[in-house]
Scaffold this motif. Structure first.
Motif, PDB file in Angstrom:
ATOM      1  N   ASN A   7      34.180  36.478  32.755  1.00 13.85           N
ATOM      2  CA  ASN A   7      34.080  37.901  32.451  1.00 13.85           C
ATOM      3  C   ASN A   7      34.719  38.724  33.567  1.00 13.85           C
ATOM      4  O   ASN A   7      34.138  38.874  34.641  1.00 13.85           O
ATOM      5  CB  ASN A   7      32.612  38.295  32.269  1.00 13.85           C
ATOM      6  CG  ASN A   7      32.445  39.742  31.890  1.00 13.85           C
ATOM      7  OD1 ASN A   7      33.196  40.264  31.079  1.00 13.85           O
ATOM      8  ND2 ASN A   7      31.465  40.397  32.487  1.00 13.85           N
ATOM      9  N   LYS A   8      35.928  39.218  33.322  1.00  9.56           N
ATOM     10  CA  LYS A   8      36.657  40.071  34.271  1.00  9.56           C
ATOM     11  C   LYS A   8      36.750  39.425  35.655  1.00  9.56           C
ATOM     12  O   LYS A   8      36.480  40.048  36.676  1.00  9.56           O
ATOM     13  CB  LYS A   8      36.026  41.451  34.347  1.00  9.56           C
ATOM     14  CG  LYS A   8      36.047  42.184  33.019  1.00  9.56           C
ATOM     15  CD  LYS A   8      35.426  43.555  33.125  1.00  9.56           C
ATOM     16  CE  LYS A   8      35.474  44.232  31.758  1.00  9.56           C
ATOM     17  NZ  LYS A   8      34.880  45.556  31.797  1.00  9.56           N
ATOM     18  N   VAL A   9      37.133  38.148  35.680  1.00  6.00           N
ATOM     19  CA  VAL A   9      37.175  37.360  36.914  1.00  6.00           C
ATOM     20  C   VAL A   9      38.496  37.575  37.654  1.00  6.00           C
ATOM     21  O   VAL A   9      39.568  37.534  37.052  1.00  6.00           O
ATOM     22  CB  VAL A   9      36.973  35.860  36.601  1.00  6.00           C
ATOM     23  CG1 VAL A   9      37.237  34.993  37.819  1.00  6.00           C
ATOM     24  CG2 VAL A   9      35.566  35.622  36.066  1.00  6.00           C
ATOM     25  N   SER A  10      38.383  37.794  38.961  1.00  7.99           N
ATOM     26  CA  SER A  10      39.542  37.887  39.852  1.00  7.99           C
ATOM     27  C   SER A  10      39.294  36.973  41.046  1.00  7.99           C
ATOM     28  O   SER A  10      38.201  36.977  41.619  1.00  7.99           O
ATOM     29  CB  SER A  10      39.752  39.318  40.340  1.00  7.99           C
ATOM     30  OG  SER A  10      40.061  40.168  39.256  1.00  7.99           O
ATOM     31  N   ILE A  11      40.323  36.194  41.399  1.00  9.98           N
ATOM     32  CA  ILE A  11      40.212  35.230  42.499  1.00  9.98           C
ATOM     33  C   ILE A  11      41.444  35.373  43.383  1.00  9.98           C
ATOM     34  O   ILE A  11      42.565  35.471  42.880  1.00  9.98           O
ATOM     35  CB  ILE A  11      40.123  33.786  41.962  1.00  9.98           C
ATOM     36  CG1 ILE A  11      38.919  33.647  41.025  1.00  9.98           C
ATOM     37  CG2 ILE A  11      40.048  32.782  43.107  1.00  9.98           C
ATOM     38  CD1 ILE A  11      38.900  32.364  40.227  1.00  9.98           C
ATOM     39  N   GLU A  54      35.316  30.873  44.787  1.00 10.41           N
ATOM     40  CA  GLU A  54      34.490  31.956  44.253  1.00 10.41           C
ATOM     41  C   GLU A  54      35.357  33.166  43.938  1.00 10.41           C
ATOM     42  O   GLU A  54      36.238  33.520  44.724  1.00 10.41           O
ATOM     43  CB  GLU A  54      33.429  32.369  45.269  1.00 10.41           C
ATOM     44  CG  GLU A  54      32.335  31.367  45.460  1.00 10.41           C
ATOM     45  CD  GLU A  54      31.253  31.870  46.408  1.00 10.41           C
ATOM     46  OE1 GLU A  54      31.399  32.970  46.987  1.00 10.41           O
ATOM     47  OE2 GLU A  54      30.260  31.153  46.570  1.00 10.41           O
ATOM     48  N   PRO A  55      35.087  33.812  42.819  1.00 15.15           N
ATOM     49  CA  PRO A  55      35.811  35.047  42.525  1.00 15.15           C
ATOM     50  C   PRO A  55      35.342  36.173  43.447  1.00 15.15           C
ATOM     51  O   PRO A  55      34.203  36.167  43.908  1.00 15.15           O
ATOM     52  CB  PRO A  55      35.442  35.345  41.074  1.00 15.15           C
ATOM     53  CG  PRO A  55      34.217  34.574  40.794  1.00 15.15           C
ATOM     54  CD  PRO A  55      34.165  33.434  41.756  1.00 15.15           C
ATOM     55  N   PHE A  56      36.225  37.115  43.705  1.00 19.14           N
ATOM     56  CA  PHE A  56      35.797  38.300  44.450  1.00 19.14           C
ATOM     57  C   PHE A  56      35.337  39.383  43.487  1.00 19.14           C
ATOM     58  O   PHE A  56      34.804  40.408  43.894  1.00 19.14           O
ATOM     59  CB  PHE A  56      36.892  38.811  45.403  1.00 19.14           C
ATOM     60  CG  PHE A  56      38.127  39.359  44.740  1.00 19.14           C
ATOM     61  CD1 PHE A  56      38.189  40.674  44.306  1.00 19.14           C
ATOM     62  CD2 PHE A  56      39.246  38.553  44.577  1.00 19.14           C
ATOM     63  CE1 PHE A  56      39.329  41.180  43.713  1.00 19.14           C
ATOM     64  CE2 PHE A  56      40.398  39.052  43.989  1.00 19.14           C
ATOM     65  CZ  PHE A  56      40.439  40.367  43.550  1.00 19.14           C
ATOM     66  N   ILE A  67      26.767  31.364  36.602  1.00 10.14           N
ATOM     67  CA  ILE A  67      26.915  30.347  37.648  1.00 10.14           C
ATOM     68  C   ILE A  67      27.906  30.781  38.728  1.00 10.14           C
ATOM     69  O   ILE A  67      28.290  29.975  39.563  1.00 10.14           O
ATOM     70  CB  ILE A  67      27.371  29.002  37.046  1.00 10.14           C
ATOM     71  CG1 ILE A  67      28.732  29.148  36.358  1.00 10.14           C
ATOM     72  CG2 ILE A  67      26.316  28.447  36.101  1.00 10.14           C
ATOM     73  CD1 ILE A  67      29.420  27.838  36.081  1.00 10.14           C
ATOM     74  N   THR A  68      28.304  32.042  38.727  1.00 13.49           N
ATOM     75  CA  THR A  68      29.367  32.529  39.601  1.00 13.49           C
ATOM     76  C   THR A  68      29.204  32.074  41.048  1.00 13.49           C
ATOM     77  O   THR A  68      30.161  31.626  41.668  1.00 13.49           O
ATOM     78  CB  THR A  68      29.439  34.067  39.552  1.00 13.49           C
ATOM     79  OG1 THR A  68      29.469  34.484  38.187  1.00 13.49           O
ATOM     80  CG2 THR A  68      30.673  34.581  40.269  1.00 13.49           C
TER      81      THR A  68
END
Length: 132
Positions: A7-11, A54-56, A67-68
């Motif tokens: 969901n709207k993930v940025s890494i 981990e995503p920021f 589970i982020t």
């Protein structure tokens, strides 16, 4: 199987944004393929699901459970690496056997001694996969 949701993930890796605001839903029972050129983020998405990066920004879900920021060992997921993740001094069978010993917390003398049906019967399944 269980659903997977980004969901709207940025890494990012340092200053390089590898994944920018992706939303992806993989429903329970679906088979999904990630295709794209080198460096487009396929492995990064899988590494994030496994808990190795981990995503920021954004959230990752297995089923209804976020589970982020859950550590990899608590996710009950597995990842087969593309290169160099096997012990070169062990055979393929010994590499697989090593993971089974850790997972089942039992001494397995030889992978040939394993009864696959017995291993499967020895595990219980919850909504996130196998557990003891």
């Amino acid at each position: 199987m269980v659903s997977v949701k980004y969901n709207k993930v940025s890494i990012a890796y340092d200053d390089f944004v590898a994944i920018d605001n992706i939303t992806l839903n993989i429903h329970d029972g679906e088979i999904t393929t990630l295709l794209g050129p080198s460096g487009c983020g396929k492995s990064t998405l899988l590494r994030a699901l496994a808990g190795f990066v981990e995503p920021f920004e954004g959230q990752i879900y297995l089923g209804d459970k976020e589970i982020t920021y859950l550590p990899p060992q608590k996710r009950n997921t597995a990842m087969i690496f593309q290169n160099y993740a096997l012990w070169p001094h062990l055979t393929i069978f010994k590499n697989v056997e090593y993971g089974l010993k850790l997972r089942l917390k039992k001494q397995i003398v030889c992978i040939a001694d394993i009864n696959p049906k017995g291993v499967i019967e020895g595990l219980t399944f919850n909504s996130y996969g196998a557990s003891e």
